[in-house]
Motif scaffolding. Sequence first.
Motif, PDB file in Angstrom:
ATOM      1  N   ALA A  81     -11.039 -10.835 -13.859  1.00 50.42           N
ATOM      2  CA  ALA A  81     -10.262 -11.956 -13.497  1.00 50.42           C
ATOM      3  C   ALA A  81      -8.979 -11.352 -12.989  1.00 50.42           C
ATOM      4  O   ALA A  81      -8.749 -12.115 -11.918  1.00 50.42           O
ATOM      5  CB  ALA A  81      -9.767 -12.520 -14.693  1.00 50.42           C
ATOM      6  N   ALA A  82      -8.115 -10.388 -13.054  1.00 50.29           N
ATOM      7  CA  ALA A  82      -6.992  -9.959 -12.274  1.00 50.29           C
ATOM      8  C   ALA A  82      -7.368  -9.333 -11.019  1.00 50.29           C
ATOM      9  O   ALA A  82      -6.764  -9.333 -10.088  1.00 50.29           O
ATOM     10  CB  ALA A  82      -6.228  -8.832 -13.509  1.00 50.29           C
ATOM     11  N   THR A  83      -8.716  -8.624 -10.911  1.00 52.48           N
ATOM     12  CA  THR A  83      -9.123  -8.186  -9.607  1.00 52.48           C
ATOM     13  C   THR A  83      -9.303  -9.056  -8.658  1.00 52.48           C
ATOM     14  O   THR A  83      -8.769  -9.155  -7.501  1.00 52.48           O
ATOM     15  CB  THR A  83     -10.214  -7.294  -9.802  1.00 52.48           C
ATOM     16  OG1 THR A  83     -10.064  -6.375 -10.858  1.00 52.48           O
ATOM     17  CG2 THR A  83     -10.769  -6.455  -8.539  1.00 52.48           C
ATOM     18  N   LEU A  84      -9.988 -10.362  -9.242  1.00 53.32           N
ATOM     19  CA  LEU A  84     -10.331 -11.458  -8.032  1.00 53.32           C
ATOM     20  C   LEU A  84      -9.129 -12.277  -7.812  1.00 53.32           C
ATOM     21  O   LEU A  84      -9.109 -12.486  -6.585  1.00 53.32           O
ATOM     22  CB  LEU A  84     -11.104 -12.289  -8.913  1.00 53.32           C
ATOM     23  CG  LEU A  84     -12.760 -11.919  -8.984  1.00 53.32           C
ATOM     24  CD1 LEU A  84     -13.462 -12.930 -10.016  1.00 53.32           C
ATOM     25  CD2 LEU A  84     -13.219 -11.892  -7.762  1.00 53.32           C
ATOM     26  N   SER A  85      -8.142 -12.281  -8.686  1.00 51.53           N
ATOM     27  CA  SER A  85      -6.792 -12.928  -8.533  1.00 51.53           C
ATOM     28  C   SER A  85      -5.827 -12.179  -7.376  1.00 51.53           C
ATOM     29  O   SER A  85      -4.779 -12.768  -6.909  1.00 51.53           O
ATOM     30  CB  SER A  85      -6.089 -13.536  -9.544  1.00 51.53           C
ATOM     31  OG  SER A  85      -5.729 -12.614 -10.490  1.00 51.53           O
ATOM     32  N   GLY A  86      -6.036 -10.917  -7.556  1.00 53.58           N
ATOM     33  CA  GLY A  86      -4.707 -10.008  -6.796  1.00 53.58           C
ATOM     34  C   GLY A  86      -3.823  -9.271  -7.869  1.00 53.58           C
ATOM     35  O   GLY A  86      -3.051  -8.671  -7.481  1.00 53.58           O
ATOM     36  N   VAL A  87      -3.997  -9.815  -9.126  1.00 54.93           N
ATOM     37  CA  VAL A  87      -3.075  -9.280 -10.105  1.00 54.93           C
ATOM     38  C   VAL A  87      -3.292  -7.437 -10.514  1.00 54.93           C
ATOM     39  O   VAL A  87      -2.351  -7.179 -10.594  1.00 54.93           O
ATOM     40  CB  VAL A  87      -3.164  -9.928 -11.593  1.00 54.93           C
ATOM     41  CG1 VAL A  87      -2.736  -9.230 -12.828  1.00 54.93           C
ATOM     42  CG2 VAL A  87      -2.968 -11.284 -11.437  1.00 54.93           C
ATOM     43  N   GLN A  88      -4.393  -7.364 -10.122  1.00 53.84           N
ATOM     44  CA  GLN A  88      -4.697  -5.770 -10.346  1.00 53.84           C
ATOM     45  C   GLN A  88      -3.948  -4.944  -9.365  1.00 53.84           C
ATOM     46  O   GLN A  88      -3.419  -3.614  -9.630  1.00 53.84           O
ATOM     47  CB  GLN A  88      -6.229  -5.378 -10.401  1.00 53.84           C
ATOM     48  CG  GLN A  88      -6.404  -4.208 -10.349  1.00 53.84           C
ATOM     49  CD  GLN A  88      -6.261  -3.594 -11.644  1.00 53.84           C
ATOM     50  OE1 GLN A  88      -6.563  -4.301 -12.717  1.00 53.84           O
ATOM     51  NE2 GLN A  88      -5.992  -2.407 -11.924  1.00 53.84           N
TER      52      GLN A  88
END
Length: 613
Positions: free
Chosen positions: A475-482
């Motif tokens: 989820a973090a990767t998809l949202s840019g959080v990563q």
Amino acid sequence: MQSETTTAVDARHHRLKRVAELLRVLWLTAGLLWTSARRQLAVFFILQVVTTAAATATLLVVRIIFGMAQGPTPTTQAAQVLAIAGLLAVVLAVSSVSLTLQRNVITTMSEYAGMHALEHVLDVAAACPLDAFDSADFHGRLQRAQNTSQRPVELAQALLAIGQAAATAVALVGVLIVIQPELVLIAVTSAVPILVTSAAASRRLFVAAVSMVRMDMARRYVCQLLTSRSSAKEVRLFEMASFLREKNRSLFEQRMTILRRTMRKNAITAGAGGALTGTGIAASAAFLVTAVGSGRVSVASAATAVAALVQLNALLTAISANVSQVYSNALFFDDYQIFCHEARALQRVPASALPSVKTLDHIELRNVSFRYRDGRRPALDDVSIDIRRGEVVALVGPNGSGKTTLAKVLCGLYQPSDGSVVCDGSVIDESSAVAYRNRIAVVFQDFGRYQFTLAENISFSVDNDGPARRRVVDAATLSGVQSFVPSLPLGYDTELSRELTDGTDLSGGQWQQVALARAFYRNAPLVILDEPTASLDAMAEERLFETIRTMFLGRAVLLISHRFSTVRSADRVYVLERGRLTETGTHDSLLAHGGTYAQMYNLQAAPYLASAK
């Protein structure tokens, strides 16, 4: 939930004057204590027996010592005196230890009972419909219920104190009956005024507490503004400290005005009650003097009677004070019970009766209208939209047009005043709203920023290891959080608050990416994005909308935005103005129509077109 008024408080006061109602509240209190802290309650009663026995033993030992002191004390009795003195020391030590342990048990019991009462309030409040939180009266009642957490223990303590005093009073009454029975009637009658005035004082304090709840809430808010990190910058930039200090002082003075008025009335009635009680004691003394003069009572008996009367008066005063405490705490606890009952009634449908919602292929609003409780006009007026799986539908309109309200109705947080929300042909009502909401992911424009770890902010779960951690990372990767996780001190386990040890804060755009990650983590078939890029930079916004169809493939998406560049690729665009739908179509068809959408789009595009020239 009904509005709280002085009349309602008076009605509660008169209801509790009935013995049956008061006993019901006391029974509920005992039940709460037994449920939350039965072990501590049992230990408390055992210690109470030990304390009472020690007190009785102390009196008996003292009587033996004085009896030995009255006669000759041969040397052979010295050992007996030492033994009795040693026994007294042991009894006093046991009494002291028992009292200390009792205080410790009461503290522990208070914590458990308070936590149990608070958890009950929180559970009830969490299950209330969202529109209940639009009511100032609901917030006031909720605050009072939260403040009631210690009342059950205080009730129990007062009842136990009454029992202790009553037992001793009965013994003293027995002494007075032996000496002069008439004194009992005078002594007991003299205690009635104190009981009456104490009950009146309790009612006034309860009414005062009810009237001060909202100003106390306002004071807490003002103090929070002065002390919280989130408001610190504006408090300093706008030099708000003096204004806030003055506002806090003004609210405090309002509180003190109510309190002084209440205490003044209580002092007057207490003085009157004390005068009547004193008159009764004086009458008893006069009666004894007359009885001694006439030879009906010996001087020794009269002295004993006076001592018994003084002790009995002190005990009756203590009993009246504790009765006042019982009555006062019963009022507050009854208020707590009424709030929980009325709040549960707002839920209407028990959780066990909730049906499941398995699919969300086609969602519709059919002629939906919605009006807030204090609204002068409908926030939504005869609105109809539909969203199908795989579609991206946009909702645009000026500020205050009702877009966020529509989102709340669509996801089941508000029930329509008229019309219906329909999912795959089934109407979503109060019985199916919870199951329906569990299939929806929403990012509101005023999303929450929680002082938890990054992983907990995404998953809202304390179990973030193994498969759960992989879902968080996805989820973090998809949202840019990563992209910013490596810069955090503890990665996904970093507390997101500078107010916490080893914590850190995020930028506005990063927080918005975390909110988006929550939506991805939920993996719901319906996604509602309310201004999802308001805090993102241009590059992050462009990346999001370039991939929005890929990221939410196979889901229904409602996109609410002021930025018309973000809605151009939507399958369908709805234009909302003052709660009514005024236009529907694709981006190109709405531009060709030349209506509100075209005007708003051209206003946003004009600066870019001018700079291009």
